[in-house]
Design a protein around this motif. Structure first.
Motif, PDB file in Angstrom:
ATOM      1  N   UNK A  71       0.791  -1.242   0.000  1.00 20.32           N
ATOM      2  CA  UNK A  71       0.000   0.000   0.000  1.00 20.32           C
ATOM      3  C   UNK A  71       0.818   1.283   0.000  1.00 20.32           C
ATOM      4  N   UNK A  72       1.886   1.337   0.794  1.00 17.38           N
ATOM      5  CA  UNK A  72       2.668   2.559   0.872  1.00 17.38           C
ATOM      6  C   UNK A  72       3.426   2.806  -0.426  1.00 17.38           C
ATOM      7  N   UNK A  73       3.908   1.757  -1.061  1.00 18.13           N
ATOM      8  CA  UNK A  73       4.543   1.918  -2.374  1.00 18.13           C
ATOM      9  C   UNK A  73       3.548   2.443  -3.394  1.00 18.13           C
ATOM     10  N   UNK A  74       2.310   1.953  -3.316  1.00 12.18           N
ATOM     11  CA  UNK A  74       1.278   2.444  -4.223  1.00 12.18           C
ATOM     12  C   UNK A  74       0.994   3.918  -3.969  1.00 12.18           C
ATOM     13  N   UNK A 100       2.963   6.162  -2.764  1.00 10.93           N
ATOM     14  CA  UNK A 100       4.112   6.962  -3.175  1.00 10.93           C
ATOM     15  C   UNK A 100       4.428   6.831  -4.665  1.00 10.93           C
ATOM     16  N   UNK A 101       3.659   5.969  -5.371  1.00  9.34           N
ATOM     17  CA  UNK A 101       3.935   5.708  -6.792  1.00  9.34           C
ATOM     18  C   UNK A 101       5.410   5.374  -6.996  1.00  9.34           C
ATOM     19  N   UNK A 156      -4.422   7.445  -2.010  1.00 10.54           N
ATOM     20  CA  UNK A 156      -4.235   6.002  -2.179  1.00 10.54           C
ATOM     21  C   UNK A 156      -5.367   5.412  -2.998  1.00 10.54           C
ATOM     22  N   UNK A 157      -6.600   5.832  -2.721  1.00 10.85           N
ATOM     23  CA  UNK A 157      -7.729   5.351  -3.501  1.00 10.85           C
ATOM     24  C   UNK A 157      -7.639   5.751  -4.959  1.00 10.85           C
TER      25      UNK A 157
END
Length: 366
Positions: A88-91, A93-94, A147-148
């Motif tokens: 999730x955090x990688x997502x 932060x792209x 994030x969403x």
């Protein structure tokens, strides 16, 4: 399902499909009692215990996973795969690095998605897993709406749905998760017809109602109602080990009945709003659920899953179907579903026995 590095608990075209070869004479026959199974899927790991950190050679990928698209007679064994897991955090932060592109593991690419969708199999990405519960917490605290939106963008780019696997068992950030869902739904509104793959948004809950309790309570009350559905359905994940027939059915019944004595109570969940999870690969064992349908839990629980009656929510009987944990290599040291351990004889035979529709049809809504 849970991330493999922490010893997972618990995840042709239409014309070609229609022209598939006849079912072998030895295959189990479909029955009226189990004709209603609509979701019959597998959580899909890569060859590196669900990190998807390398781009796959598609010939090798096909060798390891061909059973998913061909149960032995040209027809797929499943109508859904859920690629597991996105951090999730990688997502949020792209992230772009050696293993990640725009926040998604580089192995979860269009080639893998097309491998399944070209055979009529729906594809989703799972965000989370038990290893990434803390990353969910951090991402939801920082910017859940972004994030969403990131999740919605990835869904649009790959043409997939999204599964929420948020395994904070005691204090999940429900306000943040609501913001995540609102942002996703702003981009991809709920679609009862099921025709838009990017509109498919689901959530994982425990095998029964006694774990992930705050998440289960909130999801049942706010996101999984038949009157005003926000999420398409929930997956009742696998427990810590493969259950018996009676224990599996007891776990799933908890979702149907709810827990009215809890504070706050967990309400009843409509049968049409969840699937039942089973192992196909567990530790060092190849389960009958993978390779021996007559001895499998999807065989012994099939009538119950297809006919489970509403117990306070919903109007139609029968769970949506089954999800299997997990294809290819769900653990660094455990068994794989690569040949010779592929699952045509369990999952594939079950697809035949239960006349599983491929592609997946529009799901029951009540």
């Amino acid at each position: 399902m849970r991330h493999p590095l922490h010893r997972l608990r618990a995840i042709a075209t239409t014309a070609t499909l229609m022209a598939a070869a006849l079912v072998p004479a030895a295959a189990p026959q479909a029955t009226a009692a189990t004709a209603g199974i609509q979701v019959y899927g597998a959580w899909q790991c890569s060859n590196d215990a669900c990190t998807w950190a390398t781009v796959r050679d598609m010939a090798d990928f096909d060798h390891n996973n061909h059973w998913l698209i061909d149960r032995g007679d040209g027809r797929p064994s499943v109508n859904l795969v859920v690629l597991s897991f996105v951090q999730p955090l990688s997502l949020l932060d792209a992230t772009n690095d050696a293993q990640t592109a725009d926040g998604v593991p580089i192995g979860m690419n269009s080639a893998v998605v097309d491998y399944f969708t070209s055979h009529g199999i729906r594809v989703m990405l799972s965000i989370g897993g038990i290893t990434y519960a803390g990353a969910w917490d951090t991402a939801l605290a920082q910017d859940p709406a972004l994030l969403g939106r990131r999740a919605a963008d990835i869904a649009s780019r790959l043409g997939v749905g999204i599964e929420i696997d948020y395994e904070n068992s005691s204090s999940p950030n429900l306000v943040g998760l609501q913001a995540f869902i609102d942002a996703y739904r702003a981009a991809h509104p709920y679609d009862a017809t099921g025709t838009d793959p990017t509109a498919r948004l689901t959530i994982d809950v425990a095998a029964g109602d006694r774990w992930l309790i705050p998440l289960d309570q909130y999801a049942t009350a706010h996101w999984l109602t038949t009157a005003n559905p926000v999420l398409d359905y929930a997956n009742a994940m696998v427990p810590s080990k493969q259950p018996s027939t009676g224990t599996a059915e007891s776990n799933w019944q908890e979702h149907l009945t709810g827990k009215p004595t809890y504070n706050p109570p967990i309400g009843p969940l409509a049968p049409a709003k969840f699937t039942a999870g089973l192992y196909i690969a567990e530790g060092s064992q190849v389960r009958p659920e993978c390779n021996n349908f007559p001895a499998s839990l999807q065989k012994t629980t099939g009538d119950w899953v297809a006919n489970a009656a509403p117990a306070g929510a919903g109007t139609t009987s029968g769970l949506l179907g089954y999800m299997f944990w997990a294809a290819e290599r769900p653990s660094t040291r455990g068994v794989t579903t690569d040949p010779p351990n592929s699952c045509e004889g369990g999952v594939g035979a079950g697809a035949t026995a239960y006349a599983v529709p491929v592609p997946m049809p529009a799901l029951r809504q009540n």
